[in-house]
Scaffold this motif. Structure first.
Motif, PDB file in Angstrom:
ATOM      1  N   GLY A  55       0.812  -1.214   0.000  1.00  0.00           N
ATOM      2  CA  GLY A  55       0.000   0.000   0.000  1.00  0.00           C
ATOM      3  C   GLY A  55       0.839   1.254   0.000  1.00  0.00           C
ATOM      4  N   ARG A  56       1.918   1.235   0.763  1.00  0.00           N
ATOM      5  CA  ARG A  56       2.804   2.406   0.805  1.00  0.00           C
ATOM      6  C   ARG A  56       3.441   2.677  -0.557  1.00  0.00           C
ATOM      7  N   VAL A  57       3.883   1.606  -1.217  1.00  0.00           N
ATOM      8  CA  VAL A  57       4.519   1.781  -2.528  1.00  0.00           C
ATOM      9  C   VAL A  57       3.504   2.292  -3.542  1.00  0.00           C
ATOM     10  N   HIS A  58       2.299   1.743  -3.534  1.00  0.00           N
ATOM     11  CA  HIS A  58       1.262   2.234  -4.448  1.00  0.00           C
ATOM     12  C   HIS A  58       0.988   3.723  -4.199  1.00  0.00           C
ATOM     13  N   ARG A  59       0.967   4.111  -2.946  1.00  0.00           N
ATOM     14  CA  ARG A  59       0.730   5.524  -2.649  1.00  0.00           C
ATOM     15  C   ARG A  59       1.859   6.386  -3.199  1.00  0.00           C
ATOM     16  N   GLU A  60       3.095   5.929  -3.034  1.00  0.00           N
ATOM     17  CA  GLU A  60       4.238   6.682  -3.549  1.00  0.00           C
ATOM     18  C   GLU A  60       4.158   6.834  -5.064  1.00  0.00           C
ATOM     19  N   ARG A  61       3.549   5.856  -5.721  1.00  0.00           N
ATOM     20  CA  ARG A  61       3.416   5.894  -7.183  1.00  0.00           C
ATOM     21  C   ARG A  61       2.171   6.661  -7.619  1.00  0.00           C
ATOM     22  N   GLY A  62       1.391   7.145  -6.647  1.00  0.00           N
ATOM     23  CA  GLY A  62       0.206   7.923  -6.977  1.00  0.00           C
ATOM     24  C   GLY A  62      -1.009   7.091  -7.318  1.00  0.00           C
ATOM     25  N   ARG A  75      -3.806   5.689  -5.822  1.00  0.00           N
ATOM     26  CA  ARG A  75      -4.566   5.737  -4.580  1.00  0.00           C
ATOM     27  C   ARG A  75      -5.457   4.518  -4.395  1.00  0.00           C
ATOM     28  N   GLN A  76      -6.183   4.115  -5.412  1.00  0.00           N
ATOM     29  CA  GLN A  76      -7.122   3.008  -5.286  1.00  0.00           C
ATOM     30  C   GLN A  76      -6.409   1.722  -4.877  1.00  0.00           C
ATOM     31  N   ALA A  77      -5.299   1.425  -5.529  1.00  0.00           N
ATOM     32  CA  ALA A  77      -4.536   0.222  -5.183  1.00  0.00           C
ATOM     33  C   ALA A  77      -3.948   0.338  -3.783  1.00  0.00           C
ATOM     34  N   ALA A  78      -3.531   1.545  -3.399  1.00  0.00           N
ATOM     35  CA  ALA A  78      -2.974   1.755  -2.063  1.00  0.00           C
ATOM     36  C   ALA A  78      -4.024   1.474  -0.996  1.00  0.00           C
ATOM     37  N   VAL A  79      -5.211   2.014  -1.200  1.00  0.00           N
ATOM     38  CA  VAL A  79      -6.290   1.812  -0.234  1.00  0.00           C
ATOM     39  C   VAL A  79      -6.638   0.334  -0.129  1.00  0.00           C
ATOM     40  N   SER A  80      -6.711  -0.358  -1.252  1.00  0.00           N
ATOM     41  CA  SER A  80      -7.044  -1.780  -1.253  1.00  0.00           C
ATOM     42  C   SER A  80      -6.025  -2.580  -0.452  1.00  0.00           C
ATOM     43  N   ALA A  81      -4.741  -2.337  -0.697  1.00  0.00           N
ATOM     44  CA  ALA A  81      -3.692  -3.079   0.009  1.00  0.00           C
ATOM     45  C   ALA A  81      -3.685  -2.752   1.498  1.00  0.00           C
ATOM     46  N   LEU A  82      -3.849  -1.484   1.834  1.00  0.00           N
ATOM     47  CA  LEU A  82      -3.848  -1.092   3.246  1.00  0.00           C
ATOM     48  C   LEU A  82      -5.061  -1.657   3.980  1.00  0.00           C
ATOM     49  N   MET A 121      -2.772  -4.053  17.971  1.00  0.00           N
ATOM     50  CA  MET A 121      -3.332  -2.714  17.958  1.00  0.00           C
ATOM     51  C   MET A 121      -2.313  -1.629  17.603  1.00  0.00           C
ATOM     52  N   SER A 122      -1.057  -1.826  17.905  1.00  0.00           N
ATOM     53  CA  SER A 122      -0.069  -0.830  17.490  1.00  0.00           C
ATOM     54  C   SER A 122       0.044  -0.796  15.969  1.00  0.00           C
ATOM     55  N   ASP A 123      -0.057  -1.957  15.341  1.00  0.00           N
ATOM     56  CA  ASP A 123      -0.003  -2.052  13.881  1.00  0.00           C
ATOM     57  C   ASP A 123      -1.310  -1.564  13.261  1.00  0.00           C
ATOM     58  N   VAL A 124      -2.426  -1.844  13.927  1.00  0.00           N
ATOM     59  CA  VAL A 124      -3.719  -1.339  13.465  1.00  0.00           C
ATOM     60  C   VAL A 124      -3.699   0.178  13.429  1.00  0.00           C
ATOM     61  N   ARG A 125      -3.205   0.783  14.482  1.00  0.00           N
ATOM     62  CA  ARG A 125      -3.192   2.244  14.553  1.00  0.00           C
ATOM     63  C   ARG A 125      -2.315   2.847  13.454  1.00  0.00           C
ATOM     64  N   ARG A 126      -1.154   2.236  13.213  1.00  0.00           N
ATOM     65  CA  ARG A 126      -0.265   2.739  12.165  1.00  0.00           C
ATOM     66  C   ARG A 126      -0.909   2.624  10.790  1.00  0.00           C
ATOM     67  N   THR A 127      -1.534   1.475  10.519  1.00  0.00           N
ATOM     68  CA  THR A 127      -2.152   1.266   9.214  1.00  0.00           C
ATOM     69  C   THR A 127      -3.376   2.155   9.038  1.00  0.00           C
ATOM     70  N   ALA A 128      -4.162   2.318  10.114  1.00  0.00           N
ATOM     71  CA  ALA A 128      -5.326   3.207  10.055  1.00  0.00           C
ATOM     72  C   ALA A 128      -4.883   4.644   9.773  1.00  0.00           C
ATOM     73  N   ARG A 129      -3.756   5.032  10.318  1.00  0.00           N
ATOM     74  CA  ARG A 129      -3.238   6.378  10.050  1.00  0.00           C
ATOM     75  C   ARG A 129      -2.864   6.541   8.587  1.00  0.00           C
ATOM     76  N   ARG A 130      -2.283   5.506   8.002  1.00  0.00           N
ATOM     77  CA  ARG A 130      -1.934   5.572   6.579  1.00  0.00           C
ATOM     78  C   ARG A 130      -3.194   5.706   5.726  1.00  0.00           C
ATOM     79  N   SER A 180      -6.024   7.014   6.748  1.00  0.00           N
ATOM     80  CA  SER A 180      -6.560   8.352   7.011  1.00  0.00           C
ATOM     81  C   SER A 180      -5.870   9.392   6.133  1.00  0.00           C
ATOM     82  N   GLU A 181      -4.569   9.219   5.932  1.00  0.00           N
ATOM     83  CA  GLU A 181      -3.817  10.151   5.084  1.00  0.00           C
ATOM     84  C   GLU A 181      -4.286  10.083   3.629  1.00  0.00           C
ATOM     85  N   LEU A 182      -4.952   8.988   3.276  1.00  0.00           N
ATOM     86  CA  LEU A 182      -5.510   8.842   1.930  1.00  0.00           C
ATOM     87  C   LEU A 182      -6.988   9.215   1.890  1.00  0.00           C
ATOM     88  N   GLY A 183      -7.478   9.755   3.011  1.00  0.00           N
ATOM     89  CA  GLY A 183      -8.866  10.188   3.064  1.00  0.00           C
ATOM     90  C   GLY A 183      -9.852   9.106   3.416  1.00  0.00           C
TER      91      GLY A 183
END
Length: 290
Positions: free
Chosen positions: A234-241, A243-250, A263-272, A274-277
């Motif tokens: 998901g992070r790599v897809h986001r870096e490539r612009g 968004r749809q693929a990034a959201v799906s992977a995340l 839950m620490s990993d949930v919070r980190r992934t949820a934040r990512r 959130s940054e994608l809206g």
């Protein structure tokens, strides 16, 4: 005799563990009454490691007593040193970092097993101390390069690649990817190839490699690696612009992390996300790991 029987059971269990045949491995770690104390400790250590890679955090905490870490840590005996570090690793994923700190103690200069350096690096990441993350990861990667620790590459390697990149140290991340790739000609186990693909994909920011690695992990029992590769994809897809693929992977990563109670990993992934809206309430709810 009893010693030979215990060693034979541990050898068979370890072989099945490394072949990702976890359910078949479990009975082999139930030793006879005349097994030695060292053999029993080895059985606990291998089972705890096996439970960590499939996200059974509470099973680790139930099996590994609170002893031997913190100020009383004896890093001179690796059979003892692994246990508080494995326990701390479970606590970090369960968002119980302060308890992990107390039980693990402060980083030491030498003598600790690789997983302890992984734990210390994860805690430094939570603190935002990227300089410490880089130094600790460098030590852990150097340990994994030693022949005696090679079997652990698949367990901790992807954490170390991710942490090295977080610390801004692509050369150390690349070194770990190289070590993982060296294992592939020696094994037919799918997760060995998956780990090498994922590490190279993370280093090169290659979505195709990460996607292939995620697919391989998703067919096996290594749920933590399944979630981690989806998150990195998901992070790599986001870096490539994309968004749809990034959201799906995340979302895939979030689903696995949440199912594991990480839950620490949930919070980190949820934040990512959130940054994608994408809004999610998963990061505000807790679920006990099993």
């Amino acid at each position: 005799g009893p010693l030979a029987r215990g060693e034979a059971r541990l050898d068979m269990g370890g072989m099945l563990f490394h072949a990702d045949r976890f359910e078949e491995a479990e009975p082999w770690f139930v030793l006879d009454a005349d097994a030695t104390a060292s053999q029993r400790q080895d059985a606990v250590t291998i089972r705890a490691t096996m439970n960590l890679v499939r996200g059974r955090w509470q099973d680790v905490l139930d099996a590994v007593p609170v002893a031997g870490g913190g100020a009383d840590a004896d890093w001179s005996d690796l059979s003892h040193a692994f246990l508080p570090a494995l326990r701390a690793h479970a606590l970090i994923h369960l968002d119980r970092a302060e308890q992990a700190r107390r039980e693990l103690g402060r980083p030491i200069g030498r003598g600790a097993p690789p997983v302890a350096f992984v734990d210390w690096a994860l805690l430094a990441e939570l603190d935002g101390d990227l300089t410490a993350v880089g130094a600790l990861v460098e030590r852990a990667v150097a340990l994994h390069a030693e022949r005696g620790f090679r079997p652990q590459l698949r367990v901790w390697g992807l954490d170390l690649v991710r942490l090295a990149l977080v610390a801004g140290d692509p050369s150390t991340a690349r070194r770990m990817a190289d070590l993982l790739e060296e294992l592939t000609p020696m094994s037919r186990v799918a997760s060995v190839r998956a780990a090498a693909l994922a590490a190279r994909g993370m280093v090169e920011r290659d979505s195709a490699l990460l996607d292939e690695a995620h697919g391989l992990f998703a067919k096996g029992p290594r749920l933590v690696a399944t979630a981690l590769t989806a998150e990195e994809l998901g992070r790599v897809h986001r870096e490539r612009g994309n968004r749809q693929a990034a959201v799906s992977a995340l979302r895939r990563a979030l689903t696995v992390w949440f199912s594991l109670g990480a839950m620490s990993d949930v919070r980190r992934t949820a934040r990512r996300l959130s940054e994608l809206g994408v809004r999610t309430r998963a990061g505000t709810r807790r679920r006990g790991g099993t």
